[in-house]
Structures are given as structure tokens and as C-alpha cells.
Design a protein around this motif. Structure first.
Motif, PDB file in Angstrom:
ATOM      1  N   PHE A  20      84.001   6.195  73.717  1.00 55.11           N
ATOM      2  CA  PHE A  20      85.012   7.381  73.693  1.00 55.11           C
ATOM      3  C   PHE A  20      84.152   8.490  74.420  1.00 55.11           C
ATOM      4  CE2 PHE A  20      86.286  11.011  71.599  1.00 55.11           C
ATOM      5  CZ  PHE A  20      87.745  11.249  72.352  1.00 55.11           C
ATOM      6  N   SER A  59      84.678  10.700  77.617  1.00 55.27           N
ATOM      7  CA  SER A  59      84.903  12.212  77.355  1.00 55.27           C
ATOM      8  C   SER A  59      83.714  12.890  78.343  1.00 55.27           C
ATOM      9  CB  SER A  59      84.641  12.497  76.032  1.00 55.27           C
ATOM     10  OG  SER A  59      85.534  11.857  75.136  1.00 55.27           O
ATOM     11  N   ALA A  81      90.553   5.822  73.402  1.00 61.91           N
ATOM     12  CA  ALA A  81      91.168   7.202  73.285  1.00 61.91           C
ATOM     13  C   ALA A  81      92.792   7.272  73.264  1.00 61.91           C
ATOM     14  CB  ALA A  81      90.770   8.169  74.293  1.00 61.91           C
TER      15      ALA A  81
END
Length: 327
Positions: free
Chosen positions: A247, A251, A314
Motif C-alpha cells: 500500500f 501510495s 487500498a
């Protein structure tokens, strides 16, 4: 009729050619006390002709059912299997002739209730398959926690591409509770929480074909990311800090893209981080595979793996949060 020591459980969905190759490997097993149970899970391209090819070679049962997903297809096989132990194999696997010998030795030596083996790439695999295999087992990706003796914070969690359970485990658990989205990890955690002993059998490995192109690989890993959140719905404590790494990677990619659009200098600096990571993957893959082409492809595989897993993680995490908020 004598009860076989092992029932090899193989769910199949539109993969007759892969099943043919797996059954050819099973035919060569040195340990012969087994049966094979194939479950056709709603396929439109069935394996009837393949089954006929091997019926005379070993005890082979073939069942056809409506599509219900791999978890429930395995349960369907468990209900009909005769063995003392059930071994689940993905249809896209290949085995060495000594596979069952290694399983038999380990079960007797360690008194295992629940077990599994690692996966490797086969010399016949394509360069993309080998790059994906490297990525799926590398310490530089989420593969670093696969095929290890100890899971993060506990016992080894067998995965369904190469998983075995005793009949006692099946009778106590009732099999798989969910049919997709991390069903094998949920099942492993539940078995261990009930006190059953789990262990990795390093020499009982399979050659796992995985996906043949990067688009399929992306879709698979996106699904895996969603599955990790789904598992946390059943076992919240099993969502470990390490599972957030993809994640954070996803990001970072998003942040880099936005920075390149609005703050180019910062974007270039952040992009250097992706280049450094890719170089680490390249040199690690060179050491691992001794092949420059596979190492170059491994850069794409590793980045796709972490990005797709992180994106799925996510999306499903947001879906879970919104569901909890609404409740």
C-alpha cells in the motif's frame, strides 16, 4: 477396499491442458498409495478426454459441478475423498516424482496435521513466467513471506497451490468457510487457532506456472491485495504492519505521479526512488536467475506486483471502512 494414504484434490476451471500435464506428473510418483479427485467447477471446456487418458494408471475420480469457486470446489472433493490426508494442488502445477515421498517422510517425522510446500520455476517456463516466479518469491516484494518456515508472528500458513491437511482437520473445521478472496489463508489461520500443528515441507515443492503475461499477473495481484483485507474481516489481528508495505508502495507511485504533474522537481526526485528500487530488483534477479533478460522482466514483475497488490489493498480497505462506518 483399502483406504488410500493420500487424496490429491485438484479443482479445475477451463484448464484441461494444464490438468493433463499435472496428471502426467502424478502418474510418475514413486509413492503409489494415493487417489486423485478432480473437480470440474462449472467449466465450459471440460477435461473428460484427459480423465479417460489416465483412468487406467491410478485411482482417479472425476466430478462435475456448477461453478461455486475454488474453496467450495475443494469442499466438494473433501466430502468424496477416501484418503487419510488430503493434498490440494492448483491445476497449473508440476511435481517431481519424489513429491509424495517427501510428504510422507515429513508427516511421520513431525506429526503434522496441516502442511505445505514452496513453489519454484521450471526450466521449461517462459522468461515472463520465470520473472513472475522470481518476484513472487523475492524478499524485495510480498514474496518474501511466502514459503517460509515461520509466518510473520506465528506458524507457517500453507497456501492452496500446495497444501495438505489430515482428515481429522477437515472433520474438525468443515473445510473452507469462504470460496475466494484469501480462502486458503483464512483456512490455515483457523486450523492453527484450533490447535492443529502446521509445518513447511521444503522438499515437497511444486513448479508453479503462475500467469503467462503481465496483464493477468496484475489482475491476480490486485485480487490478492483485496483478499488480504478480506482475511482481516475474520481475523483482524492477522493484518500485520508488513502487509501495508505494498500500500505504501502504491501510495508512493501515486504521489510521484502527482508531483511530476504539479511539482516536477520533487517528482523527479521521487522517481529516483523507483529507479533505485528497480535496480535492486534487477541485481537481485541476476544473482538469483543468472539471466539478464529475466532480470529485466523481473523489474516489471516486481513493480506490477507491489502496485497491483497495494491498489487492491487500498480499494478493499476503503470498502471495509465505509461498510463499518455505515454500520
Amino acid at each position: 477396499m483399502k483406504t488410500p494414504a493420500y487424496s490429491l484434490i485438484i479443482p479445475v476451471y477451463n484448464r484441461p491442458q494444464e490438468l493433463d500435464e499435472l496428471l502426467a506428473c502424478i502418474q510418475l510418483q514413486e509413492f503409489r498409495d494415493f487417489e486423485v479427485v478432480v473437480i470440474e467447477d462449472g467449466s465450459t471446456d471440460d477435461a473428460t478426454q484427459i480423465i479417460e487418458k489416465y483412468k487406467a494408471s491410478f485411482d482417479l475420480a472425476y466430478y462435475v459441478k456448477e461453478n461455486g469457486g475454488q474453496g467450495f470446489a475443494r469442499n466438494y472433493a473433501f466430502e468424496r475423498a477416501k484418503g487419510d490426508f488430503f493434498i490440494i494442488l492448483d491445476s497449473d502445477a508440476l511435481l517431481e516424482p519424489t513429491y509424495l515421498n517427501e510428504v510422507e517422510k515429513a508427516i511421520k517425522a513431525d506429526n503434522l496435521d496441516l502442511f505445505g510446500g514452496p513453489d519454484k520455476d521450471h526450466p521449461s517456463f517462459t522468461p515472463i513466467q520465470k520473472a513472475i516466479s522470481y518476484s513472487m518469491t523475492s524478499f524485495l516484494t510480498t514474496g518474501g513471506i511466502r514459503g517460509k518456515e515461520k509466518n510473520i508472528g506465528g506458524q507457517f500458513h500453507p497456501r492452496s497451490f500446495n497444501m495438505g491437511i489430515s482428515r481429522k482437520v477437515y472433520e474438525a473445521t468443515g473445510g473452507f468457510k469462504i470460496t475466494r478472496m484469501g480462502e486458503d489463508i483464512e483456512f490455515s489461520i483457523r486450523c492453527i487457532s484450533m490447535g492443529f500443528k502446521s509445518g513447511l515441507i521444503p522438499k515437497a515443492f511444486i513448479y508453479h506456472k503462475r500467469r503467462t503475461d503481465f496483464r493477468q499477473f496484475y489482475n491476480q495481484l490486485h485480487f490478492f491485495g483485496r483478499a488480504r483485507i478480506n482475511i482481516s474481516r475474520f481475523f483482524p489481528k492477522e493484518l500485520k504492519p508488513v502487509h501495508f508495505f505494498p500500500f505504501l508502495f502504491f501510495s508512493y507511485y501515486v504521489l510521484t505521479g502527482l508531483a511530476l504533474l504539479f511539482f516536477p522537481s520533487l517528482g523527479v526526485l521521487l522517481f529516483c526512488g523507483i529507479i533505485i528500487y528497480s535496480l535492486l530488483v534487477f541485481f537481485s534477479a541476476i544473482i538469483n536467475t543468472k539471466d539478464y533478460k529475466i532480470a529485466l522482466l523481473a523489474i516489471f514483475a516486481a513493480n506490477i506486483q507491489l502496485f497491483a497488490y497495494g491498489k487492491g489493498f487500498a480499494e478493499e480497505g476503503l470498502r471495509k471502512w465505509l461498510s463499518n462506518t455505515a454500520a
